[in-house]
Write a protein that holds these residues in place. Structure first.
Motif, PDB file in Angstrom:
ATOM      1  N   SER A   1       0.814  -1.218   0.000  1.00  0.00           N
ATOM      2  CA  SER A   1       0.000   0.000   0.000  1.00  0.00           C
ATOM      3  C   SER A   1       0.845   1.264   0.000  1.00  0.00           C
ATOM      4  O   SER A   1       0.331   2.345  -0.295  1.00  0.00           O
ATOM      5  CB  SER A   1      -0.932   0.005   1.221  1.00  0.00           C
ATOM      6  OG  SER A   1      -0.185   0.035   2.427  1.00  0.00           O
ATOM      7  N   PHE A   2       2.150   1.147   0.330  1.00  0.00           N
ATOM      8  CA  PHE A   2       3.022   2.314   0.396  1.00  0.00           C
ATOM      9  C   PHE A   2       3.928   2.433  -0.819  1.00  0.00           C
ATOM     10  O   PHE A   2       4.662   3.411  -0.953  1.00  0.00           O
ATOM     11  CB  PHE A   2       3.914   2.253   1.650  1.00  0.00           C
ATOM     12  CG  PHE A   2       3.155   2.083   2.937  1.00  0.00           C
ATOM     13  CD1 PHE A   2       1.985   2.783   3.176  1.00  0.00           C
ATOM     14  CD2 PHE A   2       3.610   1.203   3.913  1.00  0.00           C
ATOM     15  CE1 PHE A   2       1.280   2.624   4.363  1.00  0.00           C
ATOM     16  CE2 PHE A   2       2.924   1.037   5.096  1.00  0.00           C
ATOM     17  CZ  PHE A   2       1.756   1.756   5.323  1.00  0.00           C
ATOM     18  N   LEU A   3       3.910   1.454  -1.713  1.00  0.00           N
ATOM     19  CA  LEU A   3       4.897   1.416  -2.787  1.00  0.00           C
ATOM     20  C   LEU A   3       4.839   2.639  -3.692  1.00  0.00           C
ATOM     21  O   LEU A   3       5.877   3.200  -4.066  1.00  0.00           O
ATOM     22  CB  LEU A   3       4.705   0.153  -3.619  1.00  0.00           C
ATOM     23  CG  LEU A   3       5.102  -1.169  -2.960  1.00  0.00           C
ATOM     24  CD1 LEU A   3       4.785  -2.327  -3.891  1.00  0.00           C
ATOM     25  CD2 LEU A   3       6.571  -1.171  -2.589  1.00  0.00           C
ATOM     26  N   SER A   4       3.648   3.066  -4.078  1.00  0.00           N
ATOM     27  CA  SER A   4       3.522   4.150  -5.051  1.00  0.00           C
ATOM     28  C   SER A   4       4.045   5.467  -4.503  1.00  0.00           C
ATOM     29  O   SER A   4       4.381   6.370  -5.276  1.00  0.00           O
ATOM     30  CB  SER A   4       2.057   4.308  -5.484  1.00  0.00           C
ATOM     31  OG  SER A   4       1.235   4.585  -4.365  1.00  0.00           O
ATOM     32  N   ALA A   5       4.128   5.589  -3.185  1.00  0.00           N
ATOM     33  CA  ALA A   5       4.604   6.834  -2.567  1.00  0.00           C
ATOM     34  C   ALA A   5       6.071   6.753  -2.164  1.00  0.00           C
ATOM     35  O   ALA A   5       6.593   7.684  -1.550  1.00  0.00           O
ATOM     36  CB  ALA A   5       3.749   7.178  -1.351  1.00  0.00           C
ATOM     37  N   SER A   6       6.750   5.651  -2.503  1.00  0.00           N
ATOM     38  CA  SER A   6       8.123   5.455  -2.074  1.00  0.00           C
ATOM     39  C   SER A   6       9.067   5.560  -3.276  1.00  0.00           C
ATOM     40  O   SER A   6       8.735   5.120  -4.376  1.00  0.00           O
ATOM     41  CB  SER A   6       8.293   4.082  -1.428  1.00  0.00           C
ATOM     42  OG  SER A   6       7.410   3.934  -0.336  1.00  0.00           O
ATOM     43  N   PRO A   7      10.266   6.136  -3.089  1.00  0.00           N
ATOM     44  CA  PRO A   7      11.251   6.208  -4.183  1.00  0.00           C
ATOM     45  C   PRO A   7      11.777   4.824  -4.524  1.00  0.00           C
ATOM     46  O   PRO A   7      11.904   3.967  -3.640  1.00  0.00           O
ATOM     47  CB  PRO A   7      12.353   7.096  -3.604  1.00  0.00           C
ATOM     48  CG  PRO A   7      12.222   6.943  -2.121  1.00  0.00           C
ATOM     49  CD  PRO A   7      10.755   6.757  -1.858  1.00  0.00           C
TER      50      PRO A   7
END
Length: 352
Positions: free
Chosen positions: A296-302
């Motif tokens: 769920s956090f992948l799209s907001a992570s570099p």
């Protein structure tokens, strides 16, 4: 060679029973790690057979026999005659599957009941925990339901199942199409309170209805199992334990269950070790539980921060866990599709 065929060729009348017979009848082969049979061979006769013999100390079986080719073992109940001792208190479980792929015997009259929608149980008011376990297996693996009338509030007593028996029960249920049915029954009949209090604590842990309208942590967990695409026991085990840290976590900075994934990973390890799971299984489930929130956090992570996660051998299974998790909540599937798109792009770049 098939173990029961080996026994038959040696002159010992033998047959697969319980779930090993019903799996064959219904065309399933998902119980390969927990095959069970009855044999008219005695323990001394089994000891004289080529291969290896183990004694599990289980109510389900007198011995586990491995053929000389070191193929798959089979749990064996030693009986005086196959036609005398019913192998199960569930009448449908009394079918005998003889050596070969499609030869069945029905000495106990269960055949007319096999296609019924309701289980037929051969005890009135009180049964053992082993009886409860077998009922849960049939509810999980086949399209059976408890009788709407006549079953009543059964009472289950006796010695607790051994750790190995509990492990086998759990994996047989999770290898079925409907593990939520078996688990609900075990909760209602008191088995879970007696054997797996971790799940009772999950049922007593309520969640915000803004994100989980399906109810408490236990209800949510059972709902995730319904969304599996196939009866994968490993995915089922990860789903069963993915939120097990919530009863031990606390609210912090607006998060109702702060660090529940990390807490849950440690709780899951203790639970699995108490059931004597293999350490490799424990390693994999620990990873899945500890990281079940990561997609769920992948799209907001570099990209550099998520490279290790995306390259991990278990990431495809982690995605499936995530899909089942959010499919049973209020969020909808969009975060799953975003994570899949990111993963596809990452793999494409890796190939280039």
């Amino acid at each position: 060679m098939d173990p029961v065929e080996c026994l038959a060729e040696a002159g010992h009348n033998s047959a697969y029973v319980l779930w090993s017979a019903l799996d064959g009848y219904f065309g399933s082969d998902s119980s390969s790690d927990y095959q069970i049979a009855c044999t008219e061979a005695t323990l001394p006769q089994l000891a004289g057979m080529p291969g290896a013999l183990e004694f599990p100390g289980s109510e389900w079986a007198d011995a586990i026999w491995y053929p000389a080719d070191r193929g798959r073992g089979v749990m064996l109940r030693c009986v005086d005659a196959l036609d005398v001792a019913p192998p199960s208190t569930v009448i449908q479980g009394r079918l005998l599957r003889m050596p070969g792929k499609a030869w069945y015997r029905d000495p106990f009259g269960c055949y007319p009941l096999l296609r019924n929608s309701q289980l037929s149980v051969d005890f009135e008011d009180e049964g053992s925990w082993l009886d409860a376990a077998e009922i849960a297996i049939y509810l999980s693996r086949y399209d059976y339901r408890l009788p709407e009338k006549g079953f009543g509030p059964k009472r289950f007593t006796g010695l607790k199942l051994l750790p190995g028996e509990q492990r086998m029960l759990l994996m047989l249920m999770l290898g079925g199409e409907h593990p939520d049915r078996g688990l609900r029954f075990l909760f209602d009949c008191g088995f879970i309170e007696e054997h797996w209090p971790l799940f009772l604590s999950m049922a007593r842990t309520h969640q915000s209805k803004d994100f989980h309208p399906e109810g408490n942590v236990w209800d949510h967990t059972l709902a995730t199992l319904v969304h599996r695409k196939k009866a994968d026991p490993e995915l089922g085990l990860a789903l069963l334990l993915h939120d097990c840290g919530k009863p031990s976590s606390h609210r912090s900075e607006g998060n109702q269950f702060h660090r529940h994934a990390q807490i849950g990973a440690a709780v899951a390890v203790r639970f699995l070790r108490s059931l004597e799971f293999d350490e490799e299984v424990i390693r994999r489930i620990r990873y899945l539980v500890a990281n079940h929130m990561v997609p769920s956090f992948l799209s907001a992570s570099p990209p550099p921060a998520i490279a290790e996660v995306l390259d991990h051998e278990l990431f495809p299974l982690l995605l499936e866990l995530f899909r089942c998790d959010i499919s049973s909540s209020f969020r909808g599937p969009e975060p799953y599709y975003q994570a899949c798109k990111l993963y596809r792009n990452w793999k494409r770049k890796r190939r280039v």
